[in-house]
Design a protein around this motif. Structure first.
Motif: not given
Lengths: 337, 276
Positions: A211-213, A221-222, A227-228, A333-336
């Motif tokens: 859903a977030w994606l 998003s920053k 993350i990369s 998961s944490k962000l959403s």
């Protein structure tokens, strides 16, 4: 009572399959690295590893493969297509994640153009999967709605016995039944119980990640950059992945003769999207990592209704900088939440 | 743990005083024995840093990330002695200005981590000199000795077998601080100098290009071998090249920033064992 294949009969089975014209392939540990490889006898097979370093993909979609031979003379151009040689085979001891990976890629390779190389090998292969009784920190099939004993993509599923002396046999497809009919003499009926399956902890909530994606706001998003940042841009994750399927077409030779080849390619490489003009629409590593995640959990399911990940965990397990799908989706998961 | 705390305090100072814009270090990884590279920009984040014997990766390659040092601001980085040598080589090859790099030096014996005194690459020349003195010409590794003892045909067969596993993911290249070329020769396609195919010839081509390009430049940090997803013993090749270079030119790379790149420089008294 269940049909059982005892390990001490495996030698006979391998011989039987070989004499029936099947190439026998399975997990092999060699020179500090493991893969699915052709074996001469059952003794070469290694069922102790969690899963081979290299995925099953290369048996169907090799890292390099000739597709066309060409020669050009003054008034004449000759081309000769090069299909893989016919080779009926049995892959004994696949893991559920690897077999599932093949099933995930079937619609892709058969979508607008039917990839003859892929499907010839798919049709010639019997896949005998052994359910996992052990997992490591990187296994994540359960997070992808799969399991250590998923049957997706398999022709036969074997469940290891509790006493480790054989496997319960579950024939899933006609192809699997035919292959096991050849070794019927070596199978026994028994009530030996199966060993408990590996416990693979659920590492992220897939639905909330998807859903977030899918939310277009998150494309910029920053998060992606953060993350990369440590991604070094190699192709280890994509090349070891059982479902990553991108390839490049290259001509090797000269103006007069040569071979056209199909070689693995990777969205991790900056060259992957480099235009002739010099412009690169994915000019940063974060844009490339975002593409990989979006492709697997947004674009691919949008087209084929299945996520392009079977949870083998190789991307994280073998990453030189300890990145991977697991960490990224855990953070999403944490962000959403 | 004392070392870790000392360095966390130092990192807080560096960031809160504005001496550096970023610190590159390590944080815990996905398993107890793994560490991940970490990039921090504020003093508050300093407590996320870990420093222990599991911090192995040579992080110096991140310094040549496009644009990182172009604002002339300083960056602090955790480095073992090999990493400090990498900084000297990168500076000697004009890839960075070593004055912009604040070194948080460390080394470990067993599980004990100790700090290395110094701030800039130049401060460590004595230490690096002693490493050269104590560096064995031949390593005490069984596999290295075995390969050395092989006939050329056997050795060719050995590497053919090893390279047959190569999938050309270029993890060895990407993990190497010395592989900073904006466009690697194997990615150059007009003309296509090197086959992209990962067949026997293509894999040999790549690994030979890599070996020669690192001769006299490799500090044997081991990043390439650890990055290889199919465990090709790349260190054997690097070690052999290092041995050749030290025997032919007495060149131990990364001692200081004025050392000329050995294969890009010429001296009248260079040995000529095979040319003439």
């Amino acid at each position: 009572m269940t049909k059982i294949l005892f390990t001490d009969k495996l030698h006979n089975c391998v011989e039987k399959w070989q004499s029936a014209g099947l190439t026998v392939i399975g997990p092999v540990q060699k020179a500090n690295s493991s893969s699915y490889a052709t074996v001469k006898n059952a003794g070469e097979l290694d069922f102790n590893m969690v899963l081979p370093d290299r995925s099953i993909k290369e048996l169907f979609f090799p890292q390099t493969e000739p597709i066309l031979h060409y020669s050009i003379k003054k008034q004449e151009i000759n081309t000769r297509e090069s299909l893989p040689p016919n080779e009926p085979r049995i892959i004994f001891g696949a893991r559920a994640c690897d077999a599932s990976g093949l099933a995930i890629d079937d619609p892709l390779f058969g979508w607008d153009y039917k990839d003859e190389y892929w499907f010839q090998r798919r049709n010639e292969s019997v896949i005998v999967t052994i359910a996992c009784t052990k997992a490591d920190d990187f296994c994540m099939c359960t997070s992808l709605t799969l399991a250590p004993d998923s049957t997706k993509g398999s022709d036969v599923l074997l469940r290891p016995l509790e006493n480790n002396k054989g496997w319960q046999v579950e024939e899933l497809t006609e192809r699997g039944r035919e292959a096991f009919a050849k070794i019927a003499d070596f199978l026994q009926e028994s009530s030996e119980p199966a060993a408990p399956l590996a416990v693979v902890e659920e590492k992220f909530d897939l639905d909330s990640c998807v859903a977030w994606l899918k939310n277009p706001e998150n494309f910029d998003s920053k998060f992606w950059k953060e993350i990369s940042m440590r991604c070094i841009g190699c192709a280890s994750c994509t090349f070891l992945c059982p479902t990553c399927h991108c390839f490049d077409i290259q001509d090797e030779g000269d103006t007069y003769s040569g071979i056209r080849r199909k070689n693995w390619d990777s969205c991790s490489f900056s060259l992957f999207t480099m235009h002739t003009s010099g412009h690169n629409p994915r000019s940063t590593q974060s844009a490339r990592w975002r593409q990989r995640i979006m492709h697997k959990f947004n674009y691919f399911p949008g087209k084929f209704s299945v996520n392009s990940c079977s949870g083998c965990g190789r991307c994280s397990r073998q990453c030189p900088v300890d990145m991977g799908i697991t960490e990224t989706l855990q953070e999403i998961s944490k962000l959403s939440q | 743990m004392i070392t870790q705390e000392q360095y966390r305090t130092r990192v807080k100072e560096l960031l809160s005083s504005g001496t550096v814009k970023m610190v590159i270090g390590y944080k815990p990884g996905s398993t107890p024995d793994r560490r991940r590279p970490l990039f921090i920009r504020t003093a508050e984040e300093a407590n996320r840093l870990v420093l222990d014997s599991a911090c192995i990766t040579n992080l110096s390659g991140y310094l040549v990330t496009e644009g990182l040092l172009s604002d002339e601001k300083k960056v602090a980085i955790f480095l073992r002695p090999e990493g400090i040598r990498s900084i000297n080589i990168l500076a000697a090859e004009s890839q960075l200005n070593a004055d912009q790099i604040i070194i948080l030096g460390f080394d470990s014996t067993g599980s004990v981590v100790k700090t290395l005194d110094g701030t800039h690459a130049g401060d460590f020349s004595e230490l690096l000199g002693s490493i050269k003195q104590n560096s064995p010409v031949k390593p005490s590794e069984v596999l290295f000795e075995q390969v050395e003892q092989m006939t050329p045909a056997e050795r060719f067969a050995f590497w053919q077998e090893e390279f047959s596993r190569c999938i050309k993911c270029y993890a060895c290249r990407q993990a190497c601080p010395m592989c900073y070329c904006r466009r690697c020769i194997v990615d150059s396609n007009q003309p296509q100098w090197v086959n992209t195919s990962s067949h026997t010839l293509g894999n040999f081509e790549w690994n030979i290009v890599r070996a020669f390009h690192l001769a006299g430049r490799c500090v044997e940090c081991g990043n390439c071998g650890r990055a290889c997803p199919v465990n090709i013993p790349l260190r054997l090749i690097n070690r052999r090249m290092a041995q050749e270079v030290i025997e032919a030119f007495d060149h131990f790379p990364g001692l200081n920033q004025t050392q000329e790149p050995v294969l890009a420089s010429f001296k009248k008294d260079d040995s000529e064992t095979f040319i003439l």
